[in-house]
Design a protein around this motif. Sequence first.
Motif, PDB file in Angstrom:
ATOM      1  N   THR A   1       0.839  -1.207   0.000  1.00 42.16           N
ATOM      2  CA  THR A   1       0.000   0.000   0.000  1.00 42.16           C
ATOM      3  C   THR A   1       0.872   1.254   0.000  1.00 42.16           C
ATOM      4  O   THR A   1       0.572   2.232  -0.696  1.00 42.16           O
ATOM      5  CB  THR A   1      -0.948  -0.012   1.219  1.00 42.16           C
TER       6      THR A   1
ATOM      7  N   GLN B   1      -7.369  -0.233  -1.132  1.00 44.62           N
ATOM      8  CA  GLN B   1      -7.580  -1.493  -0.420  1.00 44.62           C
ATOM      9  C   GLN B   1      -8.981  -1.534   0.198  1.00 44.62           C
ATOM     10  O   GLN B   1      -9.575  -2.573   0.326  1.00 44.62           O
ATOM     11  CB  GLN B   1      -6.494  -1.615   0.647  1.00 44.62           C
TER      12      GLN B   1
ATOM     13  N   ASP C   1      -5.056  -1.712  -5.390  1.00 50.78           N
ATOM     14  CA  ASP C   1      -4.463  -2.219  -4.153  1.00 50.78           C
ATOM     15  C   ASP C   1      -5.370  -3.303  -3.582  1.00 50.78           C
ATOM     16  O   ASP C   1      -6.447  -3.004  -3.074  1.00 50.78           O
ATOM     17  CB  ASP C   1      -4.291  -1.057  -3.160  1.00 50.78           C
ATOM     18  N   GLU C   2      -4.935  -4.535  -3.698  1.00 51.27           N
ATOM     19  CA  GLU C   2      -5.701  -5.695  -3.230  1.00 51.27           C
ATOM     20  C   GLU C   2      -7.169  -5.635  -3.672  1.00 51.27           C
ATOM     21  O   GLU C   2      -8.075  -5.574  -2.840  1.00 51.27           O
ATOM     22  CB  GLU C   2      -5.601  -5.825  -1.711  1.00 51.27           C
TER      23      GLU C   2
HETATM   24 MG   LIG Z   1      -1.973  -2.772   2.059  1.00 47.86          MG
END
Ligand SMILES: [Mg+2]
Length: 343
Positions: free
Chosen positions: A46, A86, A162-163
Amino acid sequence: MTDQTAVLVEGLRKSYGGHTALAGLDLGVRAGTVHGVLGPNGAGKTTAVRILSTLLTADGGRAEVLGVDVLGHPERVRPLIGLAGQYAAVDERLTGRENLEMFGRLYRLRPRTARARAVELLERFDLAEAAGRQAKTYSGGMRRRLDLAASLIMAPAVLFLDEPTTGLDPRSRQAMWRVIADLVRDGTTVLLTTQYLEEADQLADRISVIDGGRVIAEGTADDLKRQIGGDRLEIVFAAGDDLAAAAAVLTRLGAGTATASAEECRVSVPVSGAEVLAGVVRSLDEIGATIVDVGLHRPSLDDVFMALTGHGAAPGGEGAGPARQAPPEPRTGSDDDVGLVKA
Ligand SMILES: [Mg+2]
Ligand SMILES: Nc1ncnc2c1ncn2[C@@H]1O[C@H](COP(=O)(O)OP(=O)(O)OP(=O)(O)O)[C@@H](O)[C@H]1O
């Protein structure tokens, strides 16, 4: 696909107080490809994405997006990129359509253009039917798709994800993978972080494995699997008492040190081929171990990760979710399911 480098990171460093999050990160992402950044909790994923998307400043090193210096000219980078974080950044009280229109207005699109773009994206992400509902009634998968749609309002050349599928159930995850694959087919460059080895395997043209804020391996999924070489023999036993003796046998006959998993009553060892199998079964029989299952596996990225870092990518290994659980979502009768993280 071209040979142009869309994202370049060299020696990127970032500390929070005394804590080093990035310890000289290097990345190169070719335009028109998906680059996977794979790493466990706290690896610095991140942090890297936030620096690349101009939300955070680095302490040192170099970062460029499409040749523009991120640290020196963040304002020139912003129009080139999109970011889906995320945790989906949608406004709960607004409807799906309103959320997207709001993003359009933030980017100074004319109201009519923002509305048209919102309709187009809602359609594309299978949210047209839910467009008039408040986002708080959306499932986890729907929120993620809405967040991704918001990041695409300006049709960015480079997209940071992000993810993107953390906490989603397998079906929602696959829906997201299809969306990402479509974007790349249309020419978008995607840098995606993930803890899911399978996700990197499926989507990424190249993968950087990071741990402790630096890259510890880089290549295609096949490259990485080849790096640790060979097949893996896995044997499941009826009882845990046999594990230590079995591990000793497998270490003697295999091509490396055997590892045992007590809770799964399983021992595995790298092997150089299936020939070893008969000898292993005979030796295990001699020590009186009761075998429940025998399997010979090609290395997975999970094995790669284990070999490289000495720990699994996510607690519980491949297929297990990350430690963090998505907040509970209200059920709405939608067929798009709430993300459940397996224990
Ligand atoms: Mg992260
Ligand atoms: N704002 C902050 N203040 C202090 N430490 C931080 C901060 N943000 C991140 N860190 C630390 O920096 C390291 C890298 O964090 P980062 O969030 O980039 O990891 P990550 O790879 O995204 O992890 P995750 O998979 O859990 O999302 C971690 O050790 C984390 O605890």
